[in-house]
Design a protein around this motif. Structure first.
Motif, mmCIF file in Angstrom:
data_model
loop_
_atom_site.group_PDB
_atom_site.id
_atom_site.type_symbol
_atom_site.label_atom_id
_atom_site.label_comp_id
_atom_site.label_asym_id
_atom_site.label_seq_id
_atom_site.Cartn_x
_atom_site.Cartn_y
_atom_site.Cartn_z
ATOM 1 N N VAL A 1 0.856 -1.185 0.000
ATOM 2 C CA VAL A 1 0.000 0.000 0.000
ATOM 3 C C VAL A 1 0.893 1.236 0.000
ATOM 4 O O VAL A 1 1.810 1.352 0.818
ATOM 5 C CB VAL A 1 -0.919 0.008 1.238
ATOM 6 C CG1 VAL A 1 -1.801 1.248 1.242
ATOM 7 C CG2 VAL A 1 -1.772 -1.256 1.277
ATOM 8 N N ASN A 2 0.631 2.135 -0.940
ATOM 9 C CA ASN A 2 1.362 3.404 -1.024
ATOM 10 C C ASN A 2 2.876 3.206 -1.061
ATOM 11 O O ASN A 2 3.624 3.965 -0.449
ATOM 12 C CB ASN A 2 0.952 4.335 0.119
ATOM 13 C CG ASN A 2 -0.515 4.690 0.072
ATOM 14 O OD1 ASN A 2 -1.081 4.865 -1.000
ATOM 15 N ND2 ASN A 2 -1.140 4.776 1.224
ATOM 16 N N GLY A 3 3.343 2.169 -1.745
ATOM 17 C CA GLY A 3 4.775 1.923 -1.898
ATOM 18 C C GLY A 3 5.445 1.349 -0.672
ATOM 19 O O GLY A 3 6.674 1.261 -0.621
ATOM 20 N N GLY A 4 4.689 0.927 0.331
ATOM 21 C CA GLY A 4 5.249 0.393 1.573
ATOM 22 C C GLY A 4 5.757 -1.035 1.420
ATOM 23 O O GLY A 4 5.958 -1.540 0.309
ATOM 24 N N ALA A 5 5.938 -1.687 2.550
ATOM 25 C CA ALA A 5 6.440 -3.067 2.579
ATOM 26 C C ALA A 5 5.408 -4.020 1.979
ATOM 27 O O ALA A 5 4.200 -3.818 2.108
ATOM 28 C CB ALA A 5 6.754 -3.476 4.008
ATOM 29 N N VAL A 6 5.901 -5.061 1.329
ATOM 30 C CA VAL A 6 5.020 -6.061 0.719
ATOM 31 C C VAL A 6 4.452 -6.971 1.813
ATOM 32 O O VAL A 6 5.180 -7.473 2.666
ATOM 33 C CB VAL A 6 5.775 -6.897 -0.340
ATOM 34 C CG1 VAL A 6 4.904 -8.013 -0.871
ATOM 35 C CG2 VAL A 6 6.248 -5.995 -1.474
ATOM 36 N N GLN A 7 3.148 -7.138 1.764
ATOM 37 C CA GLN A 7 2.430 -8.037 2.672
ATOM 38 C C GLN A 7 2.006 -9.259 1.869
ATOM 39 O O GLN A 7 1.767 -9.166 0.666
ATOM 40 C CB GLN A 7 1.181 -7.350 3.231
ATOM 41 C CG GLN A 7 1.444 -6.036 3.921
ATOM 42 C CD GLN A 7 2.212 -6.206 5.204
ATOM 43 O OE1 GLN A 7 1.924 -7.086 6.001
ATOM 44 N NE2 GLN A 7 3.235 -5.390 5.395
ATOM 45 N N GLY B 1 -5.306 5.219 -0.202
ATOM 46 C CA GLY B 1 -4.250 5.417 -1.182
ATOM 47 C C GLY B 1 -4.346 4.398 -2.301
ATOM 48 O O GLY B 1 -5.430 3.969 -2.679
ATOM 49 N N ILE B 2 -3.204 4.002 -2.814
ATOM 50 C CA ILE B 2 -3.133 3.056 -3.926
ATOM 51 C C ILE B 2 -2.370 1.822 -3.481
ATOM 52 O O ILE B 2 -1.261 1.915 -2.949
ATOM 53 C CB ILE B 2 -2.421 3.674 -5.152
ATOM 54 C CG1 ILE B 2 -3.145 4.933 -5.638
ATOM 55 C CG2 ILE B 2 -2.274 2.652 -6.280
ATOM 56 C CD1 ILE B 2 -4.516 4.674 -6.219
ATOM 57 N N ALA B 3 -2.958 0.664 -3.711
ATOM 58 C CA ALA B 3 -2.290 -0.606 -3.417
ATOM 59 C C ALA B 3 -2.008 -1.310 -4.741
ATOM 60 O O ALA B 3 -2.798 -1.241 -5.674
ATOM 61 C CB ALA B 3 -3.152 -1.473 -2.526
ATOM 62 N N GLU B 4 -0.864 -1.963 -4.798
ATOM 63 C CA GLU B 4 -0.506 -2.805 -5.934
ATOM 64 C C GLU B 4 -0.503 -4.245 -5.432
ATOM 65 O O GLU B 4 0.023 -4.511 -4.349
ATOM 66 C CB GLU B 4 0.886 -2.463 -6.442
ATOM 67 C CG GLU B 4 1.054 -1.041 -6.896
ATOM 68 C CD GLU B 4 2.512 -0.706 -7.149
ATOM 69 O OE1 GLU B 4 2.850 -0.467 -8.310
ATOM 70 O OE2 GLU B 4 3.293 -0.724 -6.173
ATOM 71 N N ALA B 5 -1.091 -5.147 -6.196
ATOM 72 C CA ALA B 5 -1.183 -6.540 -5.761
ATOM 73 C C ALA B 5 -0.878 -7.484 -6.910
ATOM 74 O O ALA B 5 -1.046 -7.132 -8.079
ATOM 75 C CB ALA B 5 -2.575 -6.819 -5.207
ATOM 76 N N GLN B 6 -0.412 -8.668 -6.560
ATOM 77 C CA GLN B 6 -0.242 -9.761 -7.512
ATOM 78 C C GLN B 6 -0.680 -11.044 -6.820
ATOM 79 O O GLN B 6 -0.497 -11.205 -5.618
ATOM 80 C CB GLN B 6 1.215 -9.908 -7.952
ATOM 81 C CG GLN B 6 1.713 -8.775 -8.806
ATOM 82 C CD GLN B 6 3.161 -8.951 -9.199
ATOM 83 O OE1 GLN B 6 3.992 -9.276 -8.372
ATOM 84 N NE2 GLN B 6 3.459 -8.726 -10.463
#
Length: 106
Positions: free
Chosen positions: A41-47, A74-79
């Protein structure tokens, strides 16, 4: 790239993905496979969170029940990452999750 819009603190919708072969677009039977969602989330640590395979496995679907504390505004990136029983891995294209602030009365 897929996208999803949610509100911070909500636990719906449940995130459901269908696993397909990238070359043929055929649904992959997930019998014996595990799935997980990796996100930041928002460029933070990968969960990383485990996903649950849905029945019937021949329909190739995994689900993740979003938790209230998973996503801040904010913006989250997921895979999504799928591991087969013989330890082969496949990873989805990026999923963008837009998280809006929850409006609450004062």
């Amino acid at each position: 790239m897929a996208s999803l819009q949610i509100v911070a603190g909500d636990t719906l919708p449940r995130l459901v993905v269908r696993v397909r072969d990238r070359m043929t677009n055929e649904i992959i039977d997930i019998t014996g496979c595990t799935g997980k969602i990796n996100y930041r989330v928002n460029g933070g640590a990968v969960q990383s969170r485990n996903m649950v395979g849905l029945d019937p496995p021949a329909e190739g679907r995994f689900a993740y029940q979003i938790q209230a504390t998973d996503f801040a505004r904010g913006i989250a990136e997921a895979q999504v990452e799928v591991t087969t029983s013989d330890m082969k891995k496949g990873t989805s294209k990026k999923i963008i999750i837009e998280v809006e602030e929850k409006l609450a009365p004062v």
